[in-house]
Design a protein around this motif. Sequence first.
Motif, PDB file in Angstrom:
ATOM      1  N   UNK A 136      11.465  46.374  21.404  1.00  0.00           N
ATOM      2  CA  UNK A 136      10.991  47.751  21.624  1.00  0.00           C
ATOM      3  C   UNK A 136      11.535  48.744  20.613  1.00  0.00           C
ATOM      4  N   UNK A 137      12.784  48.549  20.198  1.00  0.00           N
ATOM      5  CA  UNK A 137      13.389  49.538  19.295  1.00  0.00           C
ATOM      6  C   UNK A 137      13.474  49.078  17.848  1.00  0.00           C
ATOM      7  N   UNK A 196      24.993  55.097  12.650  1.00  0.00           N
ATOM      8  CA  UNK A 196      24.504  56.484  12.738  1.00  0.00           C
ATOM      9  C   UNK A 196      23.081  56.516  13.305  1.00  0.00           C
ATOM     10  N   UNK A 197      22.267  55.511  12.937  1.00  0.00           N
ATOM     11  CA  UNK A 197      20.919  55.446  13.508  1.00  0.00           C
ATOM     12  C   UNK A 197      20.992  55.158  15.000  1.00  0.00           C
ATOM     13  N   UNK A 198      21.908  54.283  15.358  1.00  0.00           N
ATOM     14  CA  UNK A 198      22.075  53.915  16.763  1.00  0.00           C
ATOM     15  C   UNK A 198      22.464  55.145  17.582  1.00  0.00           C
ATOM     16  N   UNK A 251      20.636  47.120  21.368  1.00  0.00           N
ATOM     17  CA  UNK A 251      20.326  48.267  20.504  1.00  0.00           C
ATOM     18  C   UNK A 251      20.876  48.031  19.090  1.00  0.00           C
ATOM     19  N   UNK A 252      22.101  47.512  19.016  1.00  0.00           N
ATOM     20  CA  UNK A 252      22.715  47.277  17.700  1.00  0.00           C
ATOM     21  C   UNK A 252      21.926  46.212  16.931  1.00  0.00           C
ATOM     22  N   UNK A 307      29.655  46.003  13.854  1.00  0.00           N
ATOM     23  CA  UNK A 307      30.267  46.167  15.181  1.00  0.00           C
ATOM     24  C   UNK A 307      30.972  47.523  15.280  1.00  0.00           C
ATOM     25  N   UNK A 308      31.653  47.904  14.199  1.00  0.00           N
ATOM     26  CA  UNK A 308      32.381  49.182  14.185  1.00  0.00           C
ATOM     27  C   UNK A 308      31.397  50.361  14.303  1.00  0.00           C
ATOM     28  N   UNK A 309      30.370  50.342  13.455  1.00  0.00           N
ATOM     29  CA  UNK A 309      29.395  51.442  13.460  1.00  0.00           C
ATOM     30  C   UNK A 309      28.651  51.522  14.779  1.00  0.00           C
ATOM     31  N   UNK A 310      28.305  50.381  15.345  1.00  0.00           N
ATOM     32  CA  UNK A 310      27.560  50.363  16.605  1.00  0.00           C
ATOM     33  C   UNK A 310      28.408  50.906  17.754  1.00  0.00           C
ATOM     34  N   UNK A 311      29.687  50.503  17.781  1.00  0.00           N
ATOM     35  CA  UNK A 311      30.572  50.995  18.846  1.00  0.00           C
ATOM     36  C   UNK A 311      30.737  52.509  18.738  1.00  0.00           C
ATOM     37  N   UNK A 312      30.941  52.974  17.510  1.00  0.00           N
ATOM     38  CA  UNK A 312      31.112  54.416  17.298  1.00  0.00           C
ATOM     39  C   UNK A 312      29.822  55.155  17.682  1.00  0.00           C
ATOM     40  N   UNK A 313      28.677  54.610  17.274  1.00  0.00           N
ATOM     41  CA  UNK A 313      27.381  55.229  17.590  1.00  0.00           C
ATOM     42  C   UNK A 313      27.154  55.315  19.079  1.00  0.00           C
ATOM     43  N   UNK A 314      27.459  54.250  19.810  1.00  0.00           N
ATOM     44  CA  UNK A 314      27.266  54.229  21.266  1.00  0.00           C
ATOM     45  C   UNK A 314      28.189  55.237  21.941  1.00  0.00           C
TER      46      UNK A 314
END
Lengths: 251, 314
Positions: A16-17, A71-73, A104-105, A146-153
């Motif tokens: 979906x995303x 950032x997109x996440x 999502x990531x 993993x780092x960017x996704x955690x920060x984004x969430x």
Amino acid sequence: MNLRTQLRSSWGLIALNGIIPVKRMPLYLFNTLAAPFSFLFFIYILSHGAGAAIGFGVAGGLVLTTFSIGTSLQADMTHFRVDLKLQDMVVASPMRASTYVLGMALSELAFAMPGIVVFILVGYTTRTPGLLGLPIIVATLLLIWALGSSLGFFLATYLRDIRETFAIAPLLSLVLSVLPPVYYPITSIAPQYQWLGYLAPTADASQLIQGALGIGPPLSELDWLRAAGILIAFTAAFMLLAMFKAQWREK
Amino acid sequence: MPSAIAARELTKEYKGSHGKRALDRVTLDIQRGEIFGLIGRNGAGKTTFLRIAGTQLLPTAGHVEVLGYDAVSQANAVRDRVAVIPQESRPFFYATPFEHVYYYLTLRGFPAAEARKRALDTLGRLGLLKGKDTVLWKQSGGLRRRVLVAMALASNAELLFLDEPTTGLDALARRDVWTAVEEAAKEGRTILLTTHYLEEAQLLSTHLAILNEGRVLAVGTLDELVAKVQWPFRVALTGRGFTADETASYGQSAAIGDSQIVFTTQGGAEELTRLALTRGVRAVAGPVTLEDLFVQLVGGAVDEETEGEEEEGA
């Protein structure tokens, strides 16, 4: 939910995303790829195509493209929570927060993967990395992802409106991708300030990729260990932050 | 078997609300297999109640059990058994109705074949099969809303939270949703419905609760609610023939152009109707509707508050 069901659940979000929008609106890819490829273009022009300079452009591009997943996440998750109310639907369902973030990531990889593949190909065309080059690059990118996704969430669960992400995303890119030594060697910074560069996990990631591509000053064993250690520590810290401080259920 | 929802003294005070409670000691019991309508004005606390019971929001005080599980400490057990359509939710503009329902079921853990079967079945029930493969940016706003309803109905959730599911739908589309909701209740599922359409609440709900300013004003079946109001009958008079003072002596009256609506007792309605016939005025009499009840109960509560504030200020 067992692991198999969790992976199946993640697939729903990946489709979906990630896959559906990329398939129906390929222009979306430019959003992720425009900045790193612009930097590479300028580096190519200014260096007259010098291999080492392009190597820095490739290392920086890989880090920036992968970090931009975060950032997109952050923007997508804020949009889903505030505008579409998808997060409310997901919270009140058998899907758990960890599966949601994973899905999502992974879905954001659909946008970043073409860029990552092109940068790796350019890297391998212009440089001759050793046997361990590709595994090091892949492992580093996984950590940055993993780092960017955690920060984004984490950030997305606190933002009140999608417009707030418009301010935060460029700020994160500036602080973590442009200013620190991501696109240039850390030795370009005066020695007394080099520790500042190491504080940005993206700079450590870039140093690992630079080392894997064989550009910049050769890394000592200690340099490898320090860069990997800082990157792993930051990734773990951001993952813990997302696990324990993100607001899955509102207070 | 425990109730579908059992709320005790449920209270919610949002941060920065300066002591104003979105929910104020709400106690409610919703039985399994029923369609329960939660009605109230904007800001009455309907969505807050629904979000706390749906495990999306934490209460400030009180306790709520959903399908026998504590919504705070056993949230995951609740989440495995519920589905939600939030107020003002929107679908992905670039995906088709089928993709929405199918992938929603996938993310709820359904295997592909079952998700496909359920998606097609539910889209059919909601009259959405024709455009199932057309992206939503090419479809109407009403259809988009129905797609969201289809997502919740297609799940196997025992309890569905539908927060204003028919807002923005035309009359025919609303009926498709009503039929699908009724079918879900016949399958033994419980539905908690909030709506601004009082006709919808009256038609679908087995029990109703009226919320105002975070408090429960009344709970019960429509008949039980009617029994709670001072004026359980309404007479609509069309044409001149009665003065305002005259109709007011029967209960509560309101003039709209040449017509008057009088809320009164059964005896008052009979007398007023007879009198109207002798004066050649058209009269339609009957029990009050949910809308009349709502105006009487909520209007009364607002009046009482205003009076209270005036007394405090005096």
